[in-house]
Design an enzyme around this catalytic site. Sequence first.
Site, short mmCIF file in Angstrom:
data_model
loop_
_atom_site.label_atom_id
_atom_site.label_comp_id
_atom_site.label_asym_id
_atom_site.label_seq_id
_atom_site.Cartn_x
_atom_site.Cartn_y
_atom_site.Cartn_z
N LYS A 1 51.66 37.89 48.46
CA LYS A 1 51.27 38.47 47.14
C LYS A 1 51.88 39.34 46.47
O LYS A 1 52.08 39.52 45.39
CB LYS A 1 49.59 38.97 47.23
CG LYS A 1 49.12 39.46 45.93
CD LYS A 1 49.02 38.67 44.80
CE LYS A 1 48.17 39.31 43.77
NZ LYS A 1 48.43 38.58 42.40
N THR B 1 43.95 42.47 46.48
CA THR B 1 45.33 42.42 46.49
C THR B 1 45.53 43.92 47.26
O THR B 1 45.16 44.94 46.79
CB THR B 1 46.36 42.65 45.29
OG1 THR B 1 45.91 41.30 44.59
CG2 THR B 1 47.72 42.74 45.63
N LEU C 1 38.07 43.18 45.64
CA LEU C 1 37.74 44.83 45.66
C LEU C 1 39.24 45.21 44.98
O LEU C 1 40.33 44.68 45.15
CB LEU C 1 37.34 45.36 46.61
CG LEU C 1 35.94 44.92 46.88
CD1 LEU C 1 35.63 45.14 48.35
CD2 LEU C 1 34.83 45.53 45.97
N LYS D 1 49.32 49.61 41.24
CA LYS D 1 48.77 49.82 42.54
C LYS D 1 49.70 48.95 43.38
O LYS D 1 50.23 49.14 44.40
CB LYS D 1 47.26 49.41 42.65
CG LYS D 1 46.86 49.40 44.17
CD LYS D 1 46.52 48.10 44.41
CE LYS D 1 45.83 47.17 43.43
NZ LYS D 1 45.42 45.69 43.79
P1 NAP Z 1 38.17 45.09 38.52
O1 NAP Z 1 37.68 44.29 37.49
O2 NAP Z 1 38.43 46.47 38.31
O3 NAP Z 1 37.06 45.20 39.71
C1 NAP Z 1 37.15 45.68 40.97
C2 NAP Z 1 35.93 45.76 41.79
O4 NAP Z 1 36.03 46.52 42.96
C3 NAP Z 1 34.70 45.92 41.19
O5 NAP Z 1 33.77 45.44 41.58
C4 NAP Z 1 34.51 47.46 41.73
O6 NAP Z 1 33.13 48.04 41.46
C5 NAP Z 1 34.96 47.49 42.85
N1 NAP Z 1 35.36 48.99 43.42
C6 NAP Z 1 36.31 49.59 43.13
N2 NAP Z 1 36.24 50.80 44.06
C7 NAP Z 1 35.25 50.41 44.70
C8 NAP Z 1 34.83 51.26 46.08
N3 NAP Z 1 35.61 52.51 46.36
N4 NAP Z 1 33.92 50.82 46.66
C9 NAP Z 1 33.19 49.85 46.30
N5 NAP Z 1 33.76 48.96 45.35
C10 NAP Z 1 34.73 49.45 44.52
O7 NAP Z 1 39.40 44.24 39.29
P2 NAP Z 1 39.85 42.83 39.35
O8 NAP Z 1 40.63 42.35 38.14
O9 NAP Z 1 38.69 41.83 39.55
O10 NAP Z 1 40.65 42.70 40.58
C11 NAP Z 1 40.09 42.64 41.78
C12 NAP Z 1 41.44 42.54 42.74
O11 NAP Z 1 42.08 41.23 42.53
C13 NAP Z 1 42.34 43.54 42.82
O12 NAP Z 1 42.95 44.12 44.02
C14 NAP Z 1 43.40 43.13 41.83
O13 NAP Z 1 44.72 43.59 42.01
C15 NAP Z 1 43.28 41.59 42.33
N6 NAP Z 1 43.94 40.94 41.18
C16 NAP Z 1 43.47 40.70 39.82
C17 NAP Z 1 43.83 39.97 38.94
C18 NAP Z 1 43.38 40.04 37.45
O14 NAP Z 1 44.23 39.36 36.66
N7 NAP Z 1 42.43 40.75 37.21
C19 NAP Z 1 44.61 38.55 39.43
C20 NAP Z 1 45.04 38.67 40.64
C21 NAP Z 1 44.56 39.55 41.42
P3 NAP Z 1 32.65 48.88 40.43
O15 NAP Z 1 32.09 47.66 39.18
O16 NAP Z 1 31.33 49.34 40.89
O17 NAP Z 1 33.65 49.93 39.88
#
Ligand code: NAP
Length: 287
Positions: free
Chosen positions: A171, A96, A65, A239
């Site tokens: 991380k 993260t 998330l 963030k």
């Molecule tokens: P993302 O595509 O923005 O997905 C975020 C997820 O969180 C979605 O399922 C979203 O649901 C959910 N969410 C957000 N606010 C919420 C709330 N208040 N209640 C319930 N669900 C909520 O992000 P992502 O890129 O997959 O990243 C996810 C995590 O991994 C983050 O912490 C990010 O920093 C970390 N990360 C990302 C990457 C990358 O390259 N993308 C790499 C390493 C780590 P909705 O669809 O309903 O909005």
Amino acid sequence: MKIAFLGIGIMGNEMATRLLDAGHELRVYNRSDNAALQALVQKGAQRCDSPAIAVSGCEIIITMLSHPDAVNAVARGDHGLLQGAARNSLWMDCSTVDPEFSRSMAAVAKKAGLEFLDSPVAGSKIPARNGELVFLVGGDESSFLRAKPVLEILGRKALHCGGSGQGSAMKLVVNFMLAQTVLAAGEAVAIGQKLGLAESQLLDTLLATPVAAPILSALRPRFERKDTEVHFPLKHMLKDLKLAKASLPAGATDLALLAAGIDSYENALSTADQDFSAIYQKLTENG
Ligand code: NAP
């Protein structure tokens, strides 16, 4: 194994797909409907209307998330995962977040009879798709060993960083370094352009030298806008920096200059005769 996956965003989608492809029984939850969720259902995942329903009867629970508030809402909100999770199930939070938050989640999980691992990942959308993430894990050794079958499907490496919160701590360090690397590359190329050199020539040269971090080659198509897909949203990087900087009295670069006794960049140009490793030394225990 019966696994619940909560958070089908950019990363969650790729990770959940791998678990499904590996033959696991997958129950999925996302706050809102999206195409990825529908595709997972088409492939055999069971879509659930709340975190509590999704985790019911699952041995492993994975959350992926946006930020601490999202994890808190999914875990402790109405129909949250803590209301539905079976005792002794293992909750891996791959989001993260900051270490203090991870420790608070470990405590509420323990109270509910669950095992907990902070399990954030290094690697983006494509490594997630290919099972090449690097997991940075905090929590009990026995829980880490229990998570191995899942970690092996999703990652190429899993590092046990210590007790609860230490995976999240690592991380934040990794992403702080990544942000600085990208910032340095942008600044270097901007300087080169002002000096009359072309972007492609600058990148060709920088990436052929040992000063460029290996990640920069992978990012090059995005720098040059040849790949315009969003792999890692800027808002998440901001963030992460905010969470990391809570541990520092100032931005690391400012702090380094101040710690080295330099009050301005102009002064540094004429007075900082010491090796640049002084910046490292002033920030670490060597200083
Ligand atoms: P993302 O595509 O923005 O997905 C975020 C997820 O969180 C979605 O399922 C979203 O649901 C959910 N969410 C957000 N606010 C919420 C709330 N208040 N209640 C319930 N669900 C909520 O992000 P992502 O890129 O997959 O990243 C996810 C995590 O991994 C983050 O912490 C990010 O920093 C970390 N990360 C990302 C990457 C990358 O390259 N993308 C790499 C390493 C780590 P909705 O669809 O309903 O909005």
